[in-house]
Scaffold this motif. Structure first.
Motif, short mmCIF file in Angstrom:
data_model
loop_
_atom_site.label_atom_id
_atom_site.label_comp_id
_atom_site.label_asym_id
_atom_site.label_seq_id
_atom_site.Cartn_x
_atom_site.Cartn_y
_atom_site.Cartn_z
N THR A 1 27.62 152.30 126.28
CA THR A 1 26.73 152.06 125.15
C THR A 1 25.33 151.66 125.61
O THR A 1 24.32 152.10 125.06
CB THR A 1 27.32 150.97 124.24
OG1 THR A 1 28.63 151.38 123.80
CG2 THR A 1 26.44 150.72 123.02
N TYR B 1 34.91 140.42 123.19
CA TYR B 1 33.66 140.01 122.56
C TYR B 1 33.05 138.75 123.18
O TYR B 1 31.95 138.36 122.79
CB TYR B 1 33.87 139.82 121.06
CG TYR B 1 34.08 141.15 120.37
CD1 TYR B 1 32.99 141.94 119.99
CD2 TYR B 1 35.35 141.64 120.13
CE1 TYR B 1 33.17 143.16 119.38
CE2 TYR B 1 35.54 142.88 119.51
CZ TYR B 1 34.45 143.63 119.15
OH TYR B 1 34.63 144.86 118.56
N PHE C 1 22.67 155.43 120.15
CA PHE C 1 23.20 154.08 120.41
C PHE C 1 24.16 153.64 119.32
O PHE C 1 25.23 153.08 119.61
CB PHE C 1 22.04 153.10 120.54
CG PHE C 1 22.44 151.66 120.58
CD1 PHE C 1 23.14 151.14 121.65
CD2 PHE C 1 22.11 150.80 119.53
CE1 PHE C 1 23.50 149.80 121.70
CE2 PHE C 1 22.46 149.47 119.56
CZ PHE C 1 23.16 148.96 120.65
N PHE C 2 23.82 153.90 118.07
CA PHE C 2 24.70 153.51 116.97
C PHE C 2 26.01 154.31 117.00
O PHE C 2 27.07 153.78 116.66
CB PHE C 2 24.00 153.68 115.64
CG PHE C 2 22.92 152.65 115.39
CD1 PHE C 2 23.24 151.30 115.30
CD2 PHE C 2 21.59 153.01 115.27
CE1 PHE C 2 22.26 150.34 115.09
CE2 PHE C 2 20.61 152.07 115.06
CZ PHE C 2 20.93 150.73 114.97
N LEU D 1 31.12 149.23 126.74
CA LEU D 1 29.82 148.58 126.55
C LEU D 1 28.79 149.10 127.55
O LEU D 1 27.61 149.26 127.21
CB LEU D 1 29.98 147.07 126.69
CG LEU D 1 30.59 146.33 125.51
CD1 LEU D 1 30.88 144.88 125.87
CD2 LEU D 1 29.66 146.38 124.29
N PHE E 1 32.57 152.43 120.73
CA PHE E 1 33.04 151.17 121.31
C PHE E 1 33.99 150.45 120.36
O PHE E 1 35.08 150.02 120.76
CB PHE E 1 31.84 150.27 121.63
CG PHE E 1 32.20 148.81 121.79
CD1 PHE E 1 32.86 148.37 122.91
CD2 PHE E 1 31.88 147.89 120.79
CE1 PHE E 1 33.20 147.03 123.06
CE2 PHE E 1 32.22 146.56 120.92
CZ PHE E 1 32.88 146.12 122.06
N PHE E 2 33.61 150.31 119.11
CA PHE E 2 34.43 149.57 118.15
C PHE E 2 35.77 150.26 117.92
O PHE E 2 36.83 149.62 117.92
CB PHE E 2 33.68 149.44 116.82
CG PHE E 2 34.45 148.71 115.75
CD1 PHE E 2 34.58 147.34 115.77
CD2 PHE E 2 35.08 149.42 114.73
CE1 PHE E 2 35.31 146.67 114.81
CE2 PHE E 2 35.81 148.77 113.76
CZ PHE E 2 35.93 147.38 113.80
N LEU F 1 28.00 152.67 119.69
CA LEU F 1 28.58 151.42 119.18
C LEU F 1 29.84 151.69 118.37
O LEU F 1 30.83 150.95 118.46
CB LEU F 1 27.55 150.68 118.31
CG LEU F 1 26.56 149.75 119.01
CD1 LEU F 1 25.64 149.11 117.97
CD2 LEU F 1 27.26 148.67 119.82
#
Length: 234
Positions: A157, A195, A169-170, A154, A176-177, A173
């Motif tokens: 990110t 989360y 950024f996307f 995070l 990250f996921f 993300l």
């Protein structure tokens, strides 16, 4: 950058609200039901597919953590290749500042008086990948809150959004996921470790670095005093 105090306080408020929505209710309220449901959903699938067991074992091996670093490095490198020598130096220094912020925020996050074991150690009569497959993997933790791995992703990110823009950024993300999910799927972390724990800490700590002159100031300071300023970074 000027201090964007209203946005900082809003993000801080969201982070605190998220954390206390989990921390204050008895037995963590609805969060525990969500945690338990997610854990059992993935855990029950372990006995149905050997390929699934192998997938979780591999994606929770330390080597896979290295792949997450390669993914972050690949995104970083794309911008590095398109920079001037001076810009490349600043990007490298930005990476150093990001690591420094990550260490400090992570250590501050561990000051939260919360400690609990992972779901694989909490629930009885469950399946563990390490018992189903003789392969080095992480499927348990004696102190899983907050999720360190998720917090680091995070923070990366957040820095990507600040310095590289929305498109990058996307992608960050997605990284990250992809790399935070295996820890939850195998049961080494609760869903809320990442989360709620990781996210709330990032929302409280990261804005003070990225929405104030702090990160830019550190980059400028290191750029001024680190050796090699007049050399070209190939």
């Amino acid at each position: 950058m000027k201090i964007r105090l209203p946005l900082i306080l809003l993000l801080n408020a969201l982070g605190l609200a998220l954390f206390f929505s989990w921390y204050l209710p008895e037995n963590h309220g609805f969060w525990f039901s969500l945690d338990a449901g997610i854990f059992h959903f993935f855990n029950n699938g372990l006995v149905n597919s050997h390929a699934y067991v192998v997938l979780l074992a591999v994606t929770n091996n330390r080597v896979f953590d290295g792949i997450s670093l390669l993914a972050m490095g690949a995104l970083f490198s794309w911008f590095w290749w398109h920079e001037t020598p001076k810009g490349r130096r600043r990007l490298v220094i930005m990476g150093v500042v990001m690591l420094l912020c990550a260490v400090i925020i992570n250590q501050l996050g561990h000051l939260i008086p919360v400690s609990h074991v992972s779901p694989t150690l909490y629930f009885p009569d469950i399946h563990r990948v390490s018992e189903l497959l003789h392969f080095p993997t992480k499927d348990a933790s004696k102190d899983s809150f907050p999720g360190d791995h998720g917090l680091m992703l995070l923070i990366f990110t957040g820095f990507v959004l600040r310095y590289f823009g929305q498109k990058a950024f996307f992608i960050a993300l997605l990284i990250f996921f992809v790399f935070a999910s295996p820890r939850i799927m195998i049961g080494a972390h609760w869903f809320t470790d990442v989360y709620v724990g990781s996210l709330s800490i990032a929302l409280v700590g990261l804005p003070w670095a990225l929405l104030t002159p702090l990160s830019d100031g550190l980059i400028n300071l290191l750029d001024r005093y680190l050796p090699g300023k007049n050399k070209t970074i190939a």
